[in-house]
Design an enzyme around this catalytic site. Structure first.
Site, PDB file in Angstrom:
ATOM      1  N   ASN A   9      30.158  56.671  33.503  1.00 38.77           N
ATOM      2  CA  ASN A   9      29.117  57.094  32.569  1.00 38.77           C
ATOM      3  C   ASN A   9      29.668  58.254  31.740  1.00 38.77           C
ATOM      4  O   ASN A   9      29.772  59.368  32.230  1.00 38.77           O
ATOM      5  CB  ASN A   9      27.880  57.537  33.384  1.00 38.77           C
ATOM      6  CG  ASN A   9      26.817  58.194  32.525  1.00 38.77           C
ATOM      7  OD1 ASN A   9      26.833  58.076  31.291  1.00 38.77           O
ATOM      8  ND2 ASN A   9      25.886  58.888  33.149  1.00 38.77           N
ATOM      9  N   TRP A  10      30.031  57.950  30.508  1.00 41.35           N
ATOM     10  CA  TRP A  10      30.653  58.973  29.654  1.00 41.35           C
ATOM     11  C   TRP A  10      29.647  59.999  29.145  1.00 41.35           C
ATOM     12  O   TRP A  10      30.043  61.001  28.556  1.00 41.35           O
ATOM     13  CB  TRP A  10      31.340  58.312  28.446  1.00 41.35           C
ATOM     14  CG  TRP A  10      32.539  57.493  28.781  1.00 41.35           C
ATOM     15  CD1 TRP A  10      33.059  57.273  30.028  1.00 41.35           C
ATOM     16  CD2 TRP A  10      33.392  56.804  27.860  1.00 41.35           C
ATOM     17  NE1 TRP A  10      34.172  56.471  29.939  1.00 41.35           N
ATOM     18  CE2 TRP A  10      34.399  56.174  28.616  1.00 41.35           C
ATOM     19  CE3 TRP A  10      33.389  56.643  26.473  1.00 41.35           C
ATOM     20  CZ2 TRP A  10      35.399  55.400  28.030  1.00 41.35           C
ATOM     21  CZ3 TRP A  10      34.381  55.870  25.878  1.00 41.35           C
ATOM     22  CH2 TRP A  10      35.384  55.262  26.666  1.00 41.35           C
ATOM     23  N   LYS A  11      28.380  59.725  29.296  1.00 40.19           N
ATOM     24  CA  LYS A  11      27.312  60.598  28.764  1.00 40.19           C
ATOM     25  C   LYS A  11      27.544  60.835  27.258  1.00 40.19           C
ATOM     26  O   LYS A  11      28.137  59.986  26.594  1.00 40.19           O
ATOM     27  CB  LYS A  11      27.233  61.908  29.537  1.00 40.19           C
ATOM     28  CG  LYS A  11      27.216  61.683  31.050  1.00 40.19           C
ATOM     29  CD  LYS A  11      26.797  62.887  31.829  1.00 40.19           C
ATOM     30  CE  LYS A  11      26.950  62.591  33.312  1.00 40.19           C
ATOM     31  NZ  LYS A  11      26.346  63.578  34.155  1.00 40.19           N
ATOM     32  N   HIS A  96      18.387  57.545  34.752  1.00 35.73           N
ATOM     33  CA  HIS A  96      19.285  58.648  35.107  1.00 35.73           C
ATOM     34  C   HIS A  96      18.473  59.948  35.154  1.00 35.73           C
ATOM     35  O   HIS A  96      17.563  60.140  34.351  1.00 35.73           O
ATOM     36  CB  HIS A  96      20.413  58.740  34.069  1.00 35.73           C
ATOM     37  CG  HIS A  96      21.530  59.617  34.522  1.00 35.73           C
ATOM     38  ND1 HIS A  96      21.441  60.989  34.497  1.00 35.73           N
ATOM     39  CD2 HIS A  96      22.756  59.329  35.029  1.00 35.73           C
ATOM     40  CE1 HIS A  96      22.566  61.505  34.967  1.00 35.73           C
ATOM     41  NE2 HIS A  96      23.387  60.511  35.301  1.00 35.73           N
ATOM     42  N   GLU A  98      19.120  62.798  34.131  1.00 34.40           N
ATOM     43  CA  GLU A  98      19.131  63.570  32.875  1.00 34.40           C
ATOM     44  C   GLU A  98      18.081  63.024  31.910  1.00 34.40           C
ATOM     45  O   GLU A  98      17.489  63.769  31.130  1.00 34.40           O
ATOM     46  CB  GLU A  98      20.544  63.530  32.258  1.00 34.40           C
ATOM     47  CG  GLU A  98      21.506  64.404  33.060  1.00 34.40           C
ATOM     48  CD  GLU A  98      22.965  64.004  32.973  1.00 34.40           C
ATOM     49  OE1 GLU A  98      23.325  63.191  32.104  1.00 34.40           O
ATOM     50  OE2 GLU A  98      23.746  64.509  33.794  1.00 34.40           O
ATOM     51  N   GLU A 168      21.786  58.899  43.314  1.00 34.26           N
ATOM     52  CA  GLU A 168      22.414  60.076  42.712  1.00 34.26           C
ATOM     53  C   GLU A 168      21.567  61.309  43.008  1.00 34.26           C
ATOM     54  O   GLU A 168      20.627  61.615  42.246  1.00 34.26           O
ATOM     55  CB  GLU A 168      22.510  59.899  41.196  1.00 34.26           C
ATOM     56  CG  GLU A 168      23.366  58.739  40.768  1.00 34.26           C
ATOM     57  CD  GLU A 168      23.966  58.999  39.399  1.00 34.26           C
ATOM     58  OE1 GLU A 168      25.191  58.987  39.294  1.00 34.26           O
ATOM     59  OE2 GLU A 168      23.199  59.246  38.453  1.00 34.26           O
ATOM     60  N   GLY A 174      27.203  66.588  38.421  1.00 37.42           N
ATOM     61  CA  GLY A 174      27.867  67.569  37.559  1.00 37.42           C
ATOM     62  C   GLY A 174      28.001  68.949  38.170  1.00 37.42           C
ATOM     63  O   GLY A 174      28.299  69.911  37.467  1.00 37.42           O
ATOM     64  N   SER A 214      29.310  64.048  41.459  1.00 41.72           N
ATOM     65  CA  SER A 214      30.558  64.793  41.712  1.00 41.72           C
ATOM     66  C   SER A 214      31.584  63.988  42.502  1.00 41.72           C
ATOM     67  O   SER A 214      32.258  64.516  43.393  1.00 41.72           O
ATOM     68  CB  SER A 214      30.251  66.130  42.397  1.00 41.72           C
ATOM     69  OG  SER A 214      29.481  66.939  41.539  1.00 41.72           O
ATOM     70  N   GLY A 235      30.415  60.270  36.604  1.00 42.33           N
ATOM     71  CA  GLY A 235      30.162  60.975  35.342  1.00 42.33           C
ATOM     72  C   GLY A 235      31.419  61.663  34.852  1.00 42.33           C
ATOM     73  O   GLY A 235      32.311  61.043  34.262  1.00 42.33           O
ATOM     74  N   GLY A 236      31.530  62.952  35.109  1.00 41.41           N
ATOM     75  CA  GLY A 236      32.628  63.785  34.593  1.00 41.41           C
ATOM     76  C   GLY A 236      34.012  63.179  34.765  1.00 41.41           C
ATOM     77  O   GLY A 236      34.831  63.211  33.840  1.00 41.41           O
TER      78      GLY A 236
HETATM   79  C1  PEP Z   1      26.246  60.955  36.649  1.00 37.30           C
HETATM   80  O1  PEP Z   1      25.882  61.626  35.689  1.00 37.30           O
HETATM   81  O2  PEP Z   1      25.796  59.822  36.845  1.00 37.30           O
HETATM   82  C2  PEP Z   1      27.208  61.553  37.561  1.00 37.30           C
HETATM   83  C3  PEP Z   1      27.406  60.982  38.720  1.00 37.30           C
HETATM   84  O3  PEP Z   1      27.865  62.678  37.100  1.00 37.30           O
HETATM   85  P1  PEP Z   1      29.050  63.454  37.811  1.00 37.30           P
HETATM   86  O4  PEP Z   1      30.002  62.432  38.390  1.00 37.30           O
HETATM   87  O5  PEP Z   1      29.660  64.274  36.751  1.00 37.30           O
HETATM   88  O6  PEP Z   1      28.435  64.283  38.906  1.00 37.30           O
END
Ligand code: PEP
Length: 258
Positions: A9-11, A96, A98, A168, A174, A214, A235-236
């Protein structure tokens, strides 16, 4: 042992050029691997075509990060599930944390989005997870159960079996603090038991339940080797080609070692 699923997920990150470079780097690295893991890349909308074009000749799929709850019409700024399907997208993240937090998405709206995706035979990646306050209050199971019941469990068996669930925990997204494998297993088992109660043993076994929060190349093998963890929503680490590919390799190792 079923193969794993890893979704990036590049956001709202990257320039067009960076997105192009990243997709090509992932494509080239994955071409070297005899992949069993299913890989999905979810860029922002303007870069989707870039990914769908390359996906045709690669061993990954394209996913979106969101879609409208409406079919079509006067909804300025929205993107419909049909538009995604026409573009060759196969997956779409919904619910999600966010989007729940910054765009006030309710379980009801998420359920409508899932319906639109099902209308187009797209696979919803349905996110659920508790905040730190909810976990500290011992309410994490209750919160996740309510989220799943209100967003997803209205589906008929034949639709539900195409859905993917991503656990999640909000406190892990994040933050650099991932759930421990024990915490992930406990929740994944609980989620699978809910699916089993509603849809039966076979569908419960086949349902992909991903962990997100994470995930890194360092913790991915242990998380993905854990019982009931069928892969990850990343994500990141998904916008760094080396890290993302290492996480996919961890998924391969987790399957082969079990
Ligand atoms: C996400 O936003 O779905 C996520 C898992 O982010 P991160 O891996 O950065 O915690």
């Amino acid at each position: 042992m079923k193969s794993k699923l890893v979704i990036g997920n590049w956001k709202m990150n990257l320039s067009f050029e960076e997105a192009d470079d990243l997709t090509i780097a992932i494509q080239e690295a994955l071409a070297e691997i005899n992949l069993q893991t299913e890989v999905v890349i979810c860029p922002p909308f303007p870069f989707l075509e870039l990914v769908t074009d390359l996906a045709e000749e690669s061993n990954f799929n394209a996913g979106a990060q969101n879609c409208s709850q409406f079919e079509n019409g006067a909804y300025t700024g929205e993107v419909s599930a049909k538009m995604l399907a026409d573009l060759g997208v196969d997956f779409c993240i919904v619910g999600h944390s966010e989007r729940r937090r910054y765009f006030n998405e309710s379980n009801e709206v998420i359920a409508q989005k899932i319906n639109r995706l099902m209308d187009q035979q797209l696979i919803p990646v349905v996110c659920c997870g508790e905040t730190l306050e909810e976990r500290n209050a011992g309410k994490h199971f209750e919160v996740v159960e309510k989220q799943l019941k209100e967003t997803l469990f209205h589906l008929k068996k034949e639709d539900f079996e195409h859905a993917v669930i991503a656990y999640e925990p909000v406190w892990a997204i994040g933050t650099g603090v991932n759930a421990t494998p024990a915490q992930a297993v406990e929740m994944h088992k609980f989620i699978r038991s809910l699916v089993e109660k509603k849809y039966g043993t076979e569908i419960a076994y086949n349902t992909y339940i991903l962990y997100g929060g994470s995930c890194t190349p360092q913790n991915a093998i242990e998380l993905f080797s854990s019982e009931d963890v069928d892969g990850g929503l990343i994500g990141g680490a998904s916008i760094k080609s080396g890290d993302f590919v290492s996480i996919i390799e961890a998924a391969e190792t987790a399957v082969n070692d079990n």
